[in-house]
Design a protein around this motif. Structure first.
Motif, short mmCIF file in Angstrom:
data_model
loop_
_atom_site.label_atom_id
_atom_site.label_comp_id
_atom_site.label_asym_id
_atom_site.label_seq_id
_atom_site.Cartn_x
_atom_site.Cartn_y
_atom_site.Cartn_z
N ARG A 1 101.42 17.54 -58.57
CA ARG A 1 102.45 17.27 -59.25
C ARG A 1 101.35 15.15 -59.22
N TRP A 2 100.78 15.03 -58.55
CA TRP A 2 100.17 13.45 -58.82
C TRP A 2 99.74 14.11 -59.38
N ALA A 3 98.22 14.61 -59.81
CA ALA A 3 97.23 14.50 -60.95
C ALA A 3 97.96 14.54 -62.54
N SER A 4 99.18 15.13 -62.09
CA SER A 4 99.63 15.25 -63.69
C SER A 4 100.69 13.43 -63.95
N ALA A 5 101.27 12.97 -62.50
CA ALA A 5 101.80 11.27 -63.19
C ALA A 5 101.45 10.24 -63.39
N ALA A 6 99.39 10.32 -62.40
CA ALA A 6 99.06 9.96 -62.62
C ALA A 6 97.85 9.44 -63.43
N GLY B 1 96.15 7.00 -52.08
CA GLY B 1 97.37 7.84 -51.32
C GLY B 1 97.58 7.84 -49.94
N LEU B 2 97.36 6.75 -49.33
CA LEU B 2 97.47 6.68 -48.22
C LEU B 2 99.36 5.71 -48.33
N ARG B 3 100.04 6.14 -49.05
CA ARG B 3 101.09 4.19 -48.74
C ARG B 3 102.07 6.17 -48.60
N SER B 4 102.89 5.62 -47.65
CA SER B 4 104.01 6.38 -46.60
C SER B 4 104.64 6.70 -47.55
N TYR B 5 105.96 7.10 -47.43
CA TYR B 5 107.64 8.06 -48.17
C TYR B 5 108.30 6.73 -48.35
N PHE B 6 107.25 5.54 -47.40
CA PHE B 6 108.32 4.82 -46.58
C PHE B 6 108.69 3.34 -48.04
N ASP B 7 106.99 3.84 -48.52
CA ASP B 7 106.78 3.29 -49.42
C ASP B 7 107.37 3.47 -50.84
N PRO B 8 108.65 2.82 -51.57
CA PRO B 8 108.70 3.58 -52.84
C PRO B 8 107.95 3.85 -53.34
N THR B 9 106.79 3.03 -54.01
CA THR B 9 106.00 3.45 -54.91
C THR B 9 105.47 4.49 -54.45
N ALA B 10 105.17 5.01 -53.48
CA ALA B 10 104.32 5.90 -52.90
C ALA B 10 104.02 6.94 -54.36
N PRO B 11 102.84 7.31 -54.78
CA PRO B 11 103.06 8.62 -55.25
C PRO B 11 103.18 9.85 -54.68
N VAL B 12 103.85 10.83 -55.04
CA VAL B 12 104.57 11.45 -54.98
C VAL B 12 105.58 11.54 -53.88
N HIS B 13 106.20 10.14 -53.32
CA HIS B 13 107.12 10.23 -52.42
C HIS B 13 106.09 10.21 -51.31
N GLY B 14 105.22 10.02 -51.44
CA GLY B 14 104.71 9.80 -50.11
C GLY B 14 104.25 11.29 -49.38
N GLU B 15 103.95 12.47 -50.36
CA GLU B 15 103.99 13.65 -49.41
C GLU B 15 103.09 14.08 -49.58
N LEU B 16 101.55 13.16 -50.16
CA LEU B 16 99.95 13.61 -49.63
C LEU B 16 99.79 12.61 -48.57
N GLU B 17 99.74 11.41 -48.19
CA GLU B 17 99.89 10.97 -47.22
C GLU B 17 100.61 11.94 -45.84
N HIS B 18 101.42 11.86 -45.77
CA HIS B 18 102.22 12.64 -45.08
C HIS B 18 101.86 14.24 -44.63
N ASN B 19 101.12 14.87 -45.83
CA ASN B 19 100.19 15.94 -45.49
C ASN B 19 98.68 15.44 -44.83
N VAL B 20 98.42 14.53 -45.06
CA VAL B 20 97.21 13.91 -44.59
C VAL B 20 97.64 13.92 -43.04
N ARG B 21 98.37 13.09 -42.83
CA ARG B 21 99.09 12.78 -41.16
C ARG B 21 99.17 14.44 -40.24
N HIS B 22 99.77 15.02 -40.98
CA HIS B 22 100.18 16.21 -40.38
C HIS B 22 99.01 16.99 -39.95
#
Length: 168
Positions: A36-41, A118-139
Motif C-alpha cells: 500500500r505504501w509503495a503504491s501511494a508513495a 517510515g518511522l512516523r507513528s499513527y499519531f502523525d496524521p501524515t504518516a505513510p499507511v497510517h503509521g502501520e509500518l512504524e508499528h510493525n517495526v516496534r512490534h
C-alpha cells in the motif's frame, strides 16, 4: 490438573503450544502495508515507489518469507495434530524462531528503504499507511523474546532436532 508431581508434564503441553507460535501473519500484514505504501508513495522525481526495483525486491522478499513462515507453521501444527507423524519436538521452536527473525529483518529493511517517513507513528496524521509500518517495526523487535528468546529456541532445536549435547 494431572498426576501428583506431574506439573512439569502439564506445563510442557502449554509451553509446546506457545513455542509453536508463528509470526507468519505479521509478515503477511507487513507485506500488505508495504505494498500500500509503495503504491501511494512517489520518489523525488514523481515516479511511483512501486516501480523501484529495490522496493519490489524488499516486498518480494517479505512475501516469500511470509509464505515460508506460514508453511513452517502449518507443518508444526500438522506434526502436533497427527500422532502418526514422527516429531523431534523442535518443529514449533523452528517455526517461531524463523518467523520472528524474518519479521525483524523484513521490517528493518522496509524502514531503511522508506527512510525517516517510515518511522512516523499513527499519531502523525501524515504518516505513510497510517503509521502501520512504524508499528510493525516496534512490534517486530519484541517477537524474538516472546514465548522464549531466540537463543532458547536455538537450544531446543540443537537438543531435540540435532541431538547435540547440553552445553556445560
Amino acid at each position: 490438573m494431572g498426576e501428583v508431581d506431574g506439573g512439569w508434564a502439564t506445563m510442557a503441553v502449554a509451553l509446546g503450544l506457545e513455542h509453536g507460535a508463528s509470526f507468519a501473519f505479521s509478515l503477511r500484514k507487513q507485506c500488505e502495508a508495504a505494498q500500500r505504501w509503495a503504491s501511494a508513495a512517489v520518489d523525488d522525481h514523481g515516479v511511483s515507489r512501486a516501480e523501484d526495483p529495490a522496493v519490489q525486491a524488499e516486498i518480494g522478499r517479505t512475501a516469500a518469507d511470509a509464505e515460508i513462515a506460514l508453511l513452517m507453521l502449518r507443518r508444526s501444527q500438522w506434526v502436533a495434530a497427527e500422532p502418526s507423524v514422527p516429531s523431534t519436538g523442535a518443529e514449533g521452536p523452528m517455526s517461531k524462531l524463523l518467523s520472528s527473525e524474518m519479521l525483524e529483518q523484513r521490517t528493518e529493511a522496509m524502514a531503511a528503504l522508506m527512510g525517516p517517513d517510515g518511522l512516523r507513528s499513527y499519531f502523525d496524521p501524515t504518516a505513510p499507511v497510517h503509521g502501520e509500518l512504524e508499528h510493525n517495526v516496534r512490534h517486530a523487535l519484541g517477537t524474538t523474546i516472546y514465548a522464549g528468546t531466540s537463543e532458547m529456541h536455538r537450544n531446543m532445536i540443537a537438543l531435540r532436532h540435532l541431538g547435540l549435547p547440553r552445553s556445560r
